[in-house]
Design an enzyme around this catalytic site. Structure first.
Site, short mmCIF file in Angstrom:
data_model
loop_
_atom_site.label_atom_id
_atom_site.label_comp_id
_atom_site.label_asym_id
_atom_site.label_seq_id
_atom_site.Cartn_x
_atom_site.Cartn_y
_atom_site.Cartn_z
N HIS A 83 0.83 -1.20 0.00
CA HIS A 83 0.00 0.00 0.00
C HIS A 83 0.87 1.25 0.00
O HIS A 83 0.67 2.17 -0.81
CB HIS A 83 -0.91 0.01 1.23
CG HIS A 83 -1.99 -1.02 1.18
ND1 HIS A 83 -3.34 -0.70 1.14
CD2 HIS A 83 -1.94 -2.37 1.17
CE1 HIS A 83 -4.06 -1.81 1.09
NE2 HIS A 83 -3.23 -2.83 1.13
N ASP B 172 -5.78 5.95 1.54
CA ASP B 172 -5.86 4.53 1.23
C ASP B 172 -7.31 4.08 1.30
O ASP B 172 -8.13 4.67 2.02
CB ASP B 172 -5.03 3.75 2.25
CG ASP B 172 -4.95 2.26 1.93
OD1 ASP B 172 -3.97 1.85 1.28
OD2 ASP B 172 -5.85 1.50 2.32
N ALA C 296 12.83 -13.32 -1.71
CA ALA C 296 13.55 -13.32 -2.98
C ALA C 296 13.12 -12.11 -3.80
O ALA C 296 12.02 -11.58 -3.62
CB ALA C 296 13.24 -14.61 -3.76
#
Length: 480
Positions: A16, A116, A347
């Site tokens: 976000h 948001d 990763a």
């Protein structure tokens, strides 16, 4: 006169926070110096989250862009919550007074506040201050359409959605199976469902909604939203599809430090031969599920790079680094050492998806991961785990055509059998598979659409321009 500022109030989670910041930087660039950015930073509820937010902010502060960060006072997080949607919505709501004080103290005109999508309770503050309020929606347009539709669906469907007959009508999408609805929507008695309905209702109060999507990916859904078909014919706020908003490496690989070990392993693999399995920041497997995955991969015969995380430690939510000896079948690593790599910690997903050796992606289907996969033209097998990911999986398969379907047992905590994973991987990766050919072709088309969209004159480039113009019209000076 001081440069008007756009105030951003992101949620602390990386998917976000960074997405909203990156969208803000695009807005900044398109404004040609006519706007600045002010980011109100909530103190994240855990030390780990606070450390990650601080790291992101240090990087942005060194960028030289006209971005100012203002740290809001800490609040006591809710303790009596049921799920993450309720927790985040209530936690954001607790910042209302701090947000009002911070905006009131600004010495420059405020052009807009961007919240948001978990922050619609703060519309009330924006109205008190007479400042335009926009929503930044980090998920796709399909999820936004469902949330707009949900207040009416709540009245239309009197039973639980999982018990209803027939399909769910979300305008712009094919008929949606109830099993593909987001987890919080499946239980009407759950506070998380209540928050979904609440936000869906309040989105209509926004001055605009900025969505991290590409018009060409979801045109019929965006048309349905614009036509009011999700809201009983009442026109909703203007939608600005500005995606894909992605944080991508800015320098060529040969100018970067030593490549990651996963990337070096991929260098030794043939083109488009490796299927990547990676499940986001919250995805993990128990030994029982990991054994099924291992068996399915081994039997598929395909090369694989599997980012495997272990269950969270007691009292925490974040996955741990995997103990491969505990999670994997005996002898699996030895038997597959020439074809596979199991990576037990985080990763670099974007670098991996960008690699020519990667030909498919088994993914939890989070929207950021989905956009990354489409950006690099990698077809998918969705394995939804939480949040809106089951709806994402449906749209990828039935609407966008960029993914091969896989049967996921929601009643068994999204369990997948070895035989089903084997089938899906073969369908995705085999050169003579009709399903594989179709989704690879569609993924290649979506890659081109995503890249064209953000170029000058593209749909997303133009949407950011419209957003900049509309925001600049609303600049006001705020005072106590």
């Amino acid at each position: 006169m001081a440069t008007p500022t756009v105030v951003l109030l992101p949620v602390w989670a990386a998917g976000h926070l960074m997405s909203m910041l990156d969208a803000g930087k695009r807005l900044l660039a398109r404004s040609g110096g006519a706007l600045s950015l002010t980011v109100l930073v909530m103190q994240a509820p855990t030390e780990k989250d606070r450390s990650e937010v601080a790291s992101h902010i240090r990087r942005e502060e060194g960028s030289g862009l006209d971005i100012r960060f203002h740290h809001l006072p800490a609040v006591e997080p809710p303790r009596d919550y049921v799920g993450i949607e309720e927790f985040v919505s209530r936690f954001v709501q607790l910042h209302a007074d701090h947000m009002k004080a911070a905006i009131s103290a600004l010495t420059c005109p405020v052009a807009a506040v961007v919240l948001d999508f978990f922050g619609t309770t703060l519309f009330d503050v924006c109205r008190e201050l007479s400042v335009p309020a926009y929503v930044y929606f980090t998920a796709n347009a399909a999820s936004y359409a469902l949330m707009l539709r949900l207040p009416a669906l709540h009245e239309e469907v009197t039973a639980e959605f999982g018990e209803m007959e027939g399909m769910v009508d979300v305008p712009g999408l094919p008929p949606v199976p109830p099993s593909s609805l987001p987890l919080p929507v499946m239980d009407k008695k759950n506070p998380n469902y209540t928050w979904f309905v609440y936000h869906g209702r309040r989105f209509m109060e926004a001055d605009g909604v900025i969505i991290n999507t590409v018009a060409e990916l979801e045109q019929s859904v965006l048309d349905a939203i614009a036509d009011g078909r999700c809201t009983h014919g009442i026109p909703g706020p203007t939608v600005y599809p500005v995606g894909p908003v992605l944080s991508l490496p800015s320098s060529p690989r040969d100018e970067q430090p030593q490549p990651h070990e996963c990337v070096r392993w991929l260098d030794a693999q043939p083109p488009a031969s490796v299927v990547l399995l990676c499940f986001g920041s919250g995805g993990f497997f128990t030994a029982t599920q990991a054994h099924e995955v291992a068996q399915g991969l081994e039997r598929s015969g395909h090369r694989f790079l599997w980012v495997l995380r272990g269950p969270p430690a007691a009292g925490t939510l974040q996955p741990t680094d995997a103990n491969l000896g505990e999670l994997l079948p005996e002898g699996f690593l030895e038997r597959t050492k020439d074809k596979g790599l199991v990576w037990p910690t985080k990763a670099p997903q974007k670098e991996i998806l960008a690699h020519a050796a990667v030909g498919g992606f088994v993914t939890h289907g989070g929207w950021n991961s989905t956009l990354e996969s489409l950006w690099f033209g990698v077809p998918m097998v969705p394995w939804p785990l939480y949040a809106e990911q089951h709806l994402n999986a449906f749209t990828l398969v039935a609407y966008m055509g960029t993914a091969v379907a896989m049967e996921v047992d929601r009643k068994r905590n999204n369990f997948v059998n070895a035989s089903e994973l084997e089938r899906a991987v073969k369908a995705l990766m085999d050169g003579d598979s009709d399903d594989g050919r179709k989704v690879r072709k569609k993924a290649t088309e979506m890659k081109a659409a995503c890249r064209k969209a953000v170029e000058e004159g593209g749909s997303s480039y133009s949407a950011v321009g419209r957003l900049s113009e509309d925001i600049r019209k609303g600049a006001v000076r705020v005072s106590e």
